[in-house]
Design an enzyme around this catalytic site. Structure first.
Site, PDB file in Angstrom:
ATOM      1  N   VAL A  28      38.761  42.837  44.379  1.00  0.00           N
ATOM      2  CA  VAL A  28      37.314  42.700  44.248  1.00  0.00           C
ATOM      3  C   VAL A  28      36.610  43.347  45.432  1.00  0.00           C
ATOM      4  CG1 VAL A  28      35.399  41.043  44.062  1.00  0.00           C
ATOM      5  CG2 VAL A  28      37.585  40.567  42.932  1.00  0.00           C
ATOM      6  N   ASN A  65      28.282  32.087  50.982  1.00  0.00           N
ATOM      7  CA  ASN A  65      27.109  31.710  51.771  1.00  0.00           C
ATOM      8  C   ASN A  65      27.406  30.570  52.733  1.00  0.00           C
ATOM      9  OD1 ASN A  65      25.524  33.598  50.414  1.00  0.00           O
ATOM     10  ND2 ASN A  65      25.026  32.162  48.800  1.00  0.00           N
ATOM     11  N   GLY A 120      35.693  36.339  45.096  1.00  0.00           N
ATOM     12  CA  GLY A 120      35.396  37.398  46.054  1.00  0.00           C
ATOM     13  C   GLY A 120      36.526  37.707  47.020  1.00  0.00           C
ATOM     14  N   SER A 125      24.620  36.805  46.562  1.00  0.00           N
ATOM     15  CA  SER A 125      24.526  37.208  45.149  1.00  0.00           C
ATOM     16  C   SER A 125      23.615  38.412  44.990  1.00  0.00           C
ATOM     17  CB  SER A 125      23.978  36.055  44.308  1.00  0.00           C
ATOM     18  OG  SER A 125      24.928  35.051  44.117  1.00  0.00           O
ATOM     19  N   HIS A 159      20.191  31.852  37.519  1.00  0.00           N
ATOM     20  CA  HIS A 159      20.904  32.770  38.411  1.00  0.00           C
ATOM     21  C   HIS A 159      21.294  34.071  37.715  1.00  0.00           C
ATOM     22  CE1 HIS A 159      24.289  34.171  40.991  1.00  0.00           C
ATOM     23  NE2 HIS A 159      23.554  33.658  41.956  1.00  0.00           N
ATOM     24  N   ASP A 203      28.161  34.790  34.632  1.00  0.00           N
ATOM     25  CA  ASP A 203      27.232  33.957  35.389  1.00  0.00           C
ATOM     26  C   ASP A 203      26.735  32.808  34.529  1.00  0.00           C
ATOM     27  OD1 ASP A 203      24.882  33.365  37.303  1.00  0.00           O
ATOM     28  OD2 ASP A 203      25.763  35.146  38.210  1.00  0.00           O
TER      29      ASP A 203
END
Length: 347
Positions: A181, A164, A176, A228, A77, A43
């Site tokens: 995953v 999103n 993703g 997230s 984040h 991240d």
């Protein structure tokens, strides 16, 4: 800053963790707290000096310069993700307590370049991470795909976000969307898929992702919304299971999470809820997969990544996170799941 975030206070953060009751987090933590499990947060970095993360953050890596990660998180984040996963709170019930407060966070940066993300995944898998969280969107790439496959083969649970953009194009987002995953979408307090939560065949599971309190750099707090946060909750759940049942392989952990999920939406698997909504207690207590499965692929853990050091200032400079330059899967404003996905047609 995590999501469409608003400031919060330490003494109120615990009270705002509304998802604790429906998930049964308190009961789950009587069974497991994630001790001994390393969760890599790939991240924006982690502020390990935050009062809720003291003792929770271990060694990590800044992959570009091949040096320790340090405490830098200019975006916030990664600190928020770390807190939702393994926050330890402070004082008398103040601050954020994570889903797996005895797990260890491994901060890995950067997450704004597909090549270096791949190298970060390899470094994490080669240095003991049993869960890796990939809560951002980035372009697909050969090196990234290979790194994800290698980590899954090396018995790492990979948790990512669906994205999103459910109400703005709904395009699949990587990493993703990779089949290895465990891809997580977000639901609100009413157990409804949030409008922003990207949907499609890549979605495996949903979890709370609206109004989630999280720590921010400098002993601050935010309340954020986004896939997230949902992925962080699921990563914490995976850590609880891996600590409680170290004999289980990553595929077994994923099967527990998806196989015990609460079926919502259309009957069986659907493109909005995936296999359903996280049922933390059921996943932790499930008896159907306690015996480890026979691995389909056996592969050694990846070797530590060799990345040239920037020893004279003339190499690759550090990458700086800029909001417009990297899509961290924040709020509405912002592994081995192959086993589970192969069963979609049978459910």
């Amino acid at each position: 800053m995590l999501g469409s975030a608003v400031p919060a206070q330490a003494d109120r953060a615990r009270d705002k963790q509304w998802f604790w009751k429906p998930l049964g987090v308190e009961q789950a933590q009587r069974i497991s707290q994630g001790a001994g499990v390393v969760v890599a947060v790939l991240d924006s970095g982690v502020d390990a000096r935050h009062q809720d993360l003291r003792g929770a953050v271990g060694a990590g890596r800044q992959v570009v310069q091949n040096k320790p990660a340090g405490n830098l998180d200019t975006v916030g984040h990664g600190t928020g993700m770390a807190g939702i996963i393994a926050g330890r709170g402070h004082g008398d019930g103040a601050g954020v307590l994570g889903i797996a407060p005895r797990a260890e966070i491994m901060p890995i940066t950067p997450a704004n370049d597909a090549y270096f993300v791949g190298q970060g995944i390899r470094w994490a898998a080669g240095h003991g991470a049993k869960v890796i969280v990939l809560a951002f969107a980035i372009d697909d790439g050969e090196n990234l795909r290979a790194a994800v496959s290698e980590a899954a083969a090396a018995d790492v649970v990979l948790v990512g976000t669906s994205g999103n953009s459910g109400d703005k194009g709904n395009e699949p987002e990587y990493p993703g969307a990779y089949p290895q995953v465990l891809t997580v979408g977000a639901v609100d307090r009413r157990n409804k898929v949030a409008a922003f939560s990207t949907h499609g065949p890549q979605v495996d599971l949903v979890a709370p992702g609206v109004d989630i309190p999280a720590p921010a750099p400098g002993n601050e707090y935010v309340t954020g919304t986004g896939t997230s946060a949902a992925a962080a909750i699921v990563a914490g759940a995976a850590a609880l299971i891996r600590a409680r049942h170290p004999e289980l392989r990553a595929a077994d952990v994923v099967q527990r999470l998806t196989g015990t999920a609460i079926d919502r939406g259309d009957r069986g698997r659907d493109d909005y809820y995936g296999f359903g909504q996280l049922d933390l207690l059921a996943a932790l207590n499930d008896r159907t997969t306690v015996q480890p499965s026979t691995p389909q692929v056996t592969a050694p853990a990846p070797a530590p990544v060799a990345v040239p050091a920037d020893d004279d200032g003339g190499g690759v400079p550090p990458l700086v996170f800029v909001a417009a330059g990297v899509v961290l899967l924040l709020g509405a404003a912002v592994g081995a799941v192959l086993v589970a996905r192969s069963r979609r047609g049978a459910r």
